[in-house]
Design an enzyme around this catalytic site. Structure first.
Site, PDB file in Angstrom:
ATOM      1  N   ASP A 195     109.650  63.164  89.607  1.00  0.00           N
ATOM      2  CA  ASP A 195     109.231  63.234  91.015  1.00  0.00           C
ATOM      3  C   ASP A 195     109.408  64.692  91.446  1.00  0.00           C
ATOM      4  OD1 ASP A 195     108.454  62.614  93.593  1.00  0.00           O
ATOM      5  OD2 ASP A 195     110.326  61.627  94.161  1.00  0.00           O
ATOM      6  N   ARG A 208     100.620  49.772  93.685  1.00  0.00           N
ATOM      7  CA  ARG A 208     101.296  49.681  94.991  1.00  0.00           C
ATOM      8  C   ARG A 208     100.607  48.613  95.847  1.00  0.00           C
ATOM      9  NH1 ARG A 208     103.958  54.230  96.947  1.00  0.00           N
ATOM     10  NH2 ARG A 208     104.561  52.808  98.608  1.00  0.00           N
ATOM     11  N   CYS A 247     105.523  59.039  90.991  1.00  0.00           N
ATOM     12  CA  CYS A 247     105.202  58.259  92.201  1.00  0.00           C
ATOM     13  C   CYS A 247     104.084  58.908  93.010  1.00  0.00           C
ATOM     14  CB  CYS A 247     106.458  58.095  93.050  1.00  0.00           C
ATOM     15  SG  CYS A 247     107.178  59.661  93.567  1.00  0.00           S
ATOM     16  N   HIS A 293     113.449  54.465  97.864  1.00  0.00           N
ATOM     17  CA  HIS A 293     112.031  54.121  98.038  1.00  0.00           C
ATOM     18  C   HIS A 293     111.794  52.813  97.269  1.00  0.00           C
ATOM     19  CE1 HIS A 293     107.935  54.444  99.019  1.00  0.00           C
ATOM     20  NE2 HIS A 293     107.579  55.526  98.363  1.00  0.00           N
ATOM     21  N   GLN A 324     108.245  51.468  96.087  1.00  0.00           N
ATOM     22  CA  GLN A 324     107.703  52.264  94.974  1.00  0.00           C
ATOM     23  C   GLN A 324     108.302  51.780  93.646  1.00  0.00           C
ATOM     24  OE1 GLN A 324     105.515  55.237  94.963  1.00  0.00           O
ATOM     25  NE2 GLN A 324     105.514  54.602  92.838  1.00  0.00           N
ATOM     26  N   ARG A 333     109.161  54.406 107.513  1.00  0.00           N
ATOM     27  CA  ARG A 333     109.466  55.576 106.675  1.00  0.00           C
ATOM     28  C   ARG A 333     110.261  56.535 107.554  1.00  0.00           C
ATOM     29  NH1 ARG A 333     105.644  58.889 102.570  1.00  0.00           N
ATOM     30  NH2 ARG A 333     106.162  57.004 101.404  1.00  0.00           N
TER      31      ARG A 333
HETATM   32  N1   CP Z   1     104.466  57.548  96.449  1.00  0.00           N
HETATM   33  C1   CP Z   1     104.358  57.470  97.791  1.00  0.00           C
HETATM   34  O1   CP Z   1     105.095  56.758  98.486  1.00  0.00           O
HETATM   35  O2   CP Z   1     103.372  58.239  98.303  1.00  0.00           O
HETATM   36  P1   CP Z   1     103.089  58.581  99.832  1.00  0.00           P
HETATM   37  O3   CP Z   1     104.153  59.549 100.277  1.00  0.00           O
HETATM   38  O4   CP Z   1     101.723  59.183  99.843  1.00  0.00           O
HETATM   39  O5   CP Z   1     103.163  57.307 100.632  1.00  0.00           O
HETATM   40  N1  NVA Z   2     110.949  62.169  96.715  1.00  0.00           N
HETATM   41  C1  NVA Z   2     109.701  62.277  97.404  1.00  0.00           C
HETATM   42  C2  NVA Z   2     108.920  61.019  97.287  1.00  0.00           C
HETATM   43  C3  NVA Z   2     107.583  61.001  97.965  1.00  0.00           C
HETATM   44  C4  NVA Z   2     106.859  59.694  97.817  1.00  0.00           C
HETATM   45  C5  NVA Z   2     109.951  62.627  98.858  1.00  0.00           C
HETATM   46  O1  NVA Z   2     110.856  62.029  99.457  1.00  0.00           O
HETATM   47  O2  NVA Z   2     109.275  63.493  99.400  1.00  0.00           O
END
Ligand code: CP
Ligand code: NVA
Length: 318
Positions: free
Chosen positions: A237, A305, A277, A141, A144, A114
């Site tokens: 989101d 997930r 999400c 992502h 997801q 990430r």
């Molecule tokens: N939706 C998602 O990826 O959540 P987290 O940021 O908690 O991993």
């Molecule tokens: N768009 C959000 C998604 C989190 C899972 C972010 O990047 O913070």
């Protein structure tokens, strides 16, 4: 355990973008997800097909769902997952990504990352000898969105021809991946967003090419009522993604008309589902009434997930 011989192409493959997957690979992930979910509910939680395998999980940003589900999945598949905070690795002191990738490849069988910048993920994948999976970047992502496709299929019984309305930040990483997945699977997608928040042109270009093959319709509309009209699936989101905190006030002001609330939900189909999400910011992109209301399937969505990522890891790493 062999899963099915027809999907060997995923073995050892990087998953940085939904665009990396062929339609056959995407469908195979959905099928294997279903198989794993059925086995999970029949009490078969431990299926040790990754016995002796290790996944390094590098996180440059916080996570609840991605971190916990991948870690649990590795354990349930008989393998081991290491949580590695970017800033506590030598990466945090400036060791090059290329060196980190080559060293980790000598220790582990796969890397989940990430990252703040998608470019860093591409660099990691370029130098790693083991598969690299995107656990969220500023651009996409994918894990997801793939899981969300499974959830939609589970709830609606089909994908092709459905209308998915995404309201909010049209440049959101999750939306970029949903757009690519929807286009590949023939789901019509309507993006209700403000001017200046449209999806990035490079993502739109790929999505439009895929949509031309499946007949999916893609539209960007600036009126939230037009965007949600007749929707089977309503998705939103956060307006302020991780790393965008400095733009908070402007984003909230610009995206306010796209809040998913009970009034707006009246314009979707009567049996429309609401997806997010997570994490959600109640009172901003969605009201408490909607996320806690009859439309909401967000907890089932979050659970999936686990099953989807089990399929992804099994197909890529076994
Ligand atoms: N939706 C998602 O990826 O959540 P987290 O940021 O908690 O991993
Ligand atoms: N768009 C959000 C998604 C989190 C899972 C972010 O990047 O913070």
């Amino acid at each position: 355990m062999t899963i099915t011989p027809s999907i060997k192409s995923l073995q050892g493959k990087d998953l940085l973008s939904v665009a990396d997957l062929s339609i056959e690979e995407l469908r195979a992930i959905l099928e294997v997800t279903h198989m794993f979910k059925l086995r999970y509910y029949s009490g078969e939680r431990i299926i040790p097909i990754l016995k002796g395998k290790t996944l390094a999980m590098i996180f440059q940003k916080p996570s609840t769902r991605t971190r916990v589900s991948f870690e649990v999945v590795m354990w349930q598949l008989g393998g081991y997952a290491l949580y590695l905070s970017w800033k506590e690795l030598q990466l945090g002191r400036g060791e090059p990504i290329s060196d980190t990738a080559r060293v980790l490849s000598r220790y582990v069988d796969g890397i989940l990352a990430r990252v703040s910048s998608h470019k860093d993920l591409v660099e990691l994948a370029k130098y790693a000898d083991v598969p690299v999976i995107n656990g969220l970047s500023d651009l996409e992502h994918p894990v997801q969105a793939i899981s969300d496709m499974y959830t939609i299929l589970e709830k609606k019984g089909r994908l092709k021809g459905l209308k998915l309305s995404f309201l909010g930040d049209g440049r959101d990483n999750v939306l970029h991946s949903l757009l690519l997945a929807a286009a590949k699977l023939g789901i019509n997608i309507s993006i209700g967003t403000a001017k200046g928040y449209e999806p990035l042109p490079e993502i739109m270009k790929i999505a439009e090419e895929e949509a031309a093959k499946t007949g999916a319709l893609i539209e960007i509309v600036y009126d939230p009522y037009d965007a949600i009209k007749g929707a089977d699936v309503v998705y939103t989101d956060v307006w302020v993604s991780m790393g965008q905190e400095a733009e908070r006030e402007k984003r909230i002001k610009d995206l306010k008309p796209f809040q998913v609330n009970a009034e707006l939900m009246k314009y979707a189909k009567r049996d429309a589902i609401f997806m997010h999400c997570l994490p959600a910011k109640r009172g901003e992109e969605v009201t408490n009434e909607v996320i806690e209301g009859p439309w909401s399937i967000v907890w089932d969505q979050a659970e999936n997930r686990l099953h989807t990522q089990k399929a992804i890891l099994a197909l890529i790493m076994s």
